[in-house]
Design a protein around this motif. Structure first.
Motif, mmCIF file in Angstrom:
data_model
loop_
_atom_site.group_PDB
_atom_site.id
_atom_site.type_symbol
_atom_site.label_atom_id
_atom_site.label_comp_id
_atom_site.label_asym_id
_atom_site.label_seq_id
_atom_site.Cartn_x
_atom_site.Cartn_y
_atom_site.Cartn_z
ATOM 1 N N ILE A 258 4.851 -9.703 -15.532
ATOM 2 C CA ILE A 258 3.997 -8.805 -14.758
ATOM 3 C C ILE A 258 4.822 -7.569 -14.415
ATOM 4 C CG2 ILE A 258 2.795 -8.488 -12.555
ATOM 5 C CD1 ILE A 258 1.297 -10.348 -14.433
ATOM 6 N N GLN A 259 4.277 -6.397 -14.702
ATOM 7 C CA GLN A 259 4.947 -5.134 -14.393
ATOM 8 C C GLN A 259 4.212 -4.461 -13.233
ATOM 9 O OE1 GLN A 259 7.710 -4.301 -15.810
ATOM 10 N NE2 GLN A 259 7.720 -5.153 -17.856
ATOM 11 N N LEU A 260 4.972 -4.001 -12.240
ATOM 12 C CA LEU A 260 4.385 -3.323 -11.087
ATOM 13 C C LEU A 260 5.040 -1.968 -10.855
ATOM 14 C CD1 LEU A 260 4.919 -6.544 -9.838
ATOM 15 C CD2 LEU A 260 3.394 -5.497 -8.240
ATOM 16 N N LEU A 261 4.234 -1.038 -10.425
ATOM 17 C CA LEU A 261 4.733 0.231 -9.907
ATOM 18 C C LEU A 261 4.282 0.301 -8.459
ATOM 19 C CD1 LEU A 261 3.864 2.751 -12.773
ATOM 20 C CD2 LEU A 261 6.070 1.714 -12.268
ATOM 21 N N ILE A 262 5.227 0.498 -7.559
ATOM 22 C CA ILE A 262 4.920 0.613 -6.134
ATOM 23 C C ILE A 262 5.117 2.072 -5.740
ATOM 24 C CG2 ILE A 262 5.474 -0.171 -3.800
ATOM 25 C CD1 ILE A 262 6.639 -2.723 -5.065
ATOM 26 N N PHE A 263 4.055 2.655 -5.192
ATOM 27 C CA PHE A 263 4.092 4.067 -4.797
ATOM 28 C C PHE A 263 4.043 4.195 -3.278
ATOM 29 C CE2 PHE A 263 2.604 4.209 -9.095
ATOM 30 C CZ PHE A 263 3.102 5.397 -9.616
ATOM 31 N N ASN A 264 4.823 5.126 -2.741
ATOM 32 C CA ASN A 264 4.762 5.451 -1.318
ATOM 33 C C ASN A 264 4.230 6.869 -1.112
ATOM 34 O OD1 ASN A 264 6.940 6.911 -2.203
ATOM 35 N ND2 ASN A 264 8.341 6.216 -0.615
ATOM 36 N N GLN A 265 3.637 7.421 -2.164
ATOM 37 C CA GLN A 265 3.064 8.768 -2.121
ATOM 38 C C GLN A 265 1.979 8.874 -3.183
ATOM 39 O OE1 GLN A 265 6.003 11.608 -3.357
ATOM 40 N NE2 GLN A 265 6.578 10.438 -5.154
ATOM 41 N N GLU A 266 1.112 9.844 -3.032
ATOM 42 C CA GLU A 266 0.027 10.042 -3.989
ATOM 43 C C GLU A 266 0.533 10.658 -5.294
ATOM 44 O OE1 GLU A 266 -4.469 11.887 -4.054
ATOM 45 O OE2 GLU A 266 -3.318 11.890 -2.208
ATOM 46 N N GLY B 52 5.624 2.708 6.124
ATOM 47 C CA GLY B 52 4.808 3.757 5.515
ATOM 48 C C GLY B 52 3.659 3.144 4.741
ATOM 49 N N ASN B 53 2.950 3.975 4.006
ATOM 50 C CA ASN B 53 1.816 3.522 3.200
ATOM 51 C C ASN B 53 2.250 3.318 1.755
ATOM 52 O OD1 ASN B 53 -0.108 3.566 5.273
ATOM 53 N ND2 ASN B 53 -0.295 5.780 5.087
ATOM 54 N N TYR B 54 1.823 2.190 1.178
ATOM 55 C CA TYR B 54 2.207 1.829 -0.184
ATOM 56 C C TYR B 54 0.980 1.387 -0.972
ATOM 57 C CZ TYR B 54 6.983 1.998 1.455
ATOM 58 O OH TYR B 54 8.172 2.434 1.978
ATOM 59 N N ALA B 55 0.942 1.766 -2.248
ATOM 60 C CA ALA B 55 -0.109 1.334 -3.170
ATOM 61 C C ALA B 55 0.568 0.821 -4.434
ATOM 62 C CB ALA B 55 -1.053 2.488 -3.495
ATOM 63 N N ILE B 56 -0.069 -0.174 -5.066
ATOM 64 C CA ILE B 56 0.555 -0.837 -6.206
ATOM 65 C C ILE B 56 -0.400 -0.844 -7.394
ATOM 66 C CG2 ILE B 56 1.516 -3.014 -7.051
ATOM 67 C CD1 ILE B 56 2.232 -3.653 -4.116
ATOM 68 N N THR B 57 0.152 -0.560 -8.553
ATOM 69 C CA THR B 57 -0.557 -0.736 -9.813
ATOM 70 C C THR B 57 0.212 -1.791 -10.613
ATOM 71 O OG1 THR B 57 -1.424 0.394 -11.764
ATOM 72 C CG2 THR B 57 0.649 1.191 -10.924
ATOM 73 N N GLY C 144 -8.603 4.872 -24.485
ATOM 74 C CA GLY C 144 -7.670 4.899 -23.363
ATOM 75 C C GLY C 144 -7.859 3.832 -22.311
ATOM 76 N N TYR C 145 -8.783 2.889 -22.542
ATOM 77 C CA TYR C 145 -8.998 1.814 -21.560
ATOM 78 C C TYR C 145 -7.977 0.707 -21.821
ATOM 79 C CZ TYR C 145 -11.475 -1.182 -18.307
ATOM 80 O OH TYR C 145 -11.802 -1.957 -17.234
ATOM 81 N N PRO C 146 -7.367 0.170 -20.764
ATOM 82 C CA PRO C 146 -6.334 -0.863 -20.931
ATOM 83 C C PRO C 146 -6.852 -2.124 -21.622
ATOM 84 C CG PRO C 146 -6.295 0.009 -18.708
ATOM 85 C CD PRO C 146 -7.525 0.557 -19.364
ATOM 86 N N ILE C 147 -6.061 -2.621 -22.552
ATOM 87 C CA ILE C 147 -6.330 -3.893 -23.214
ATOM 88 C C ILE C 147 -5.665 -5.019 -22.425
ATOM 89 C CG2 ILE C 147 -5.932 -5.241 -25.316
ATOM 90 C CD1 ILE C 147 -5.946 -2.563 -26.847
ATOM 91 N N ASP C 148 -4.473 -4.740 -21.899
ATOM 92 C CA ASP C 148 -3.770 -5.730 -21.081
ATOM 93 C C ASP C 148 -4.472 -5.871 -19.735
ATOM 94 O OD1 ASP C 148 -1.609 -6.304 -22.851
ATOM 95 O OD2 ASP C 148 -0.610 -4.450 -22.256
ATOM 96 N N PRO C 149 -4.515 -7.092 -19.179
ATOM 97 C CA PRO C 149 -5.079 -7.261 -17.837
ATOM 98 C C PRO C 149 -4.305 -6.403 -16.826
ATOM 99 C CG PRO C 149 -4.820 -9.383 -18.906
ATOM 100 C CD PRO C 149 -4.118 -8.379 -19.770
ATOM 101 N N PHE C 150 -5.021 -5.776 -15.901
ATOM 102 C CA PHE C 150 -4.404 -4.863 -14.937
ATOM 103 C C PHE C 150 -5.091 -5.002 -13.586
ATOM 104 C CE2 PHE C 150 -8.039 -2.743 -16.634
ATOM 105 C CZ PHE C 150 -8.545 -2.009 -15.584
ATOM 106 N N GLY C 151 -4.507 -4.371 -12.583
ATOM 107 C CA GLY C 151 -5.108 -4.380 -11.256
ATOM 108 C C GLY C 151 -4.437 -3.377 -10.336
ATOM 109 N N PHE C 152 -5.038 -3.241 -9.161
ATOM 110 C CA PHE C 152 -4.533 -2.320 -8.139
ATOM 111 C C PHE C 152 -4.547 -3.032 -6.790
ATOM 112 C CE2 PHE C 152 -6.653 0.218 -11.389
ATOM 113 C CZ PHE C 152 -5.682 1.155 -11.702
ATOM 114 N N SER C 153 -3.664 -2.619 -5.910
ATOM 115 C CA SER C 153 -3.669 -3.196 -4.568
ATOM 116 C C SER C 153 -5.022 -2.946 -3.915
ATOM 117 C CB SER C 153 -2.529 -2.618 -3.721
ATOM 118 O OG SER C 153 -2.437 -1.224 -3.837
#
Length: 142
Positions: free
Chosen positions: A38-46, A79-84, A101-110
């Protein structure tokens, strides 16, 4: 004398630059199998949301066990965090997409937002991490 002692107390115990930290608890579920990671990107900004590796606060790779990936991340500045997130079956670090351009791999968002109108905003996906507390992010893959 009391004033001098009080002044020293505040001098050593008050630091305006001192950051307060919390903890993020990650739970990723609804995977089809335990292959890959599982790969995650955690963002603390837009800025850069939801795909920029350069703008992500943290990049995390999790192992799967029984269709679920879990991890706790300590020392997270408040702070505020969002995850993809996506299920990287071939472990190449890239999400596979179809011709349009639609993902083939299963994905999600916080916060598991609706995807009817495209990629959800940072605002819809973020959660507040507060000092000395654990914030749980539960994400179901689609």
């Amino acid at each position: 004398m009391k004033l001098a002692i009080l002044s020293l107390f505040f001098l050593f115990n008050f630091n305006p630059c001192q950051k307060e930290y919390g903890t993020i608890e990650l739970v990723i579920s609804e995977t089809s199998n335990d292959e890959g990671v599982i790969q995650l990107l955690i963002f603390n900004q837009e800025k850069g949301w939801p795909e920029s590796l350069d703008d992500a606060w943290k990049i995390v790779t999790l192992q799967l066990k029984n269709g679920t990936a879990k991890q706790t991340i300590p020392n997270v500045p408040a702070g505020n965090y969002a995850i993809t997130v996506f299920h990287d079956h071939d472990e190449d670090g890239k999400i596979r997409k179809n011709k349009i351009g639609y993902p083939i791999d299963p994905f999600g968002f916080s916060n598991n937002p609706s995807l009817l109108f495209g990629v959800p905003s940072f605002e819809k996906c973020n959660q507040k991490v507060t000092a000395s507390k654990t914030t749980r992010f539960e994400i179901d893959l689609r």
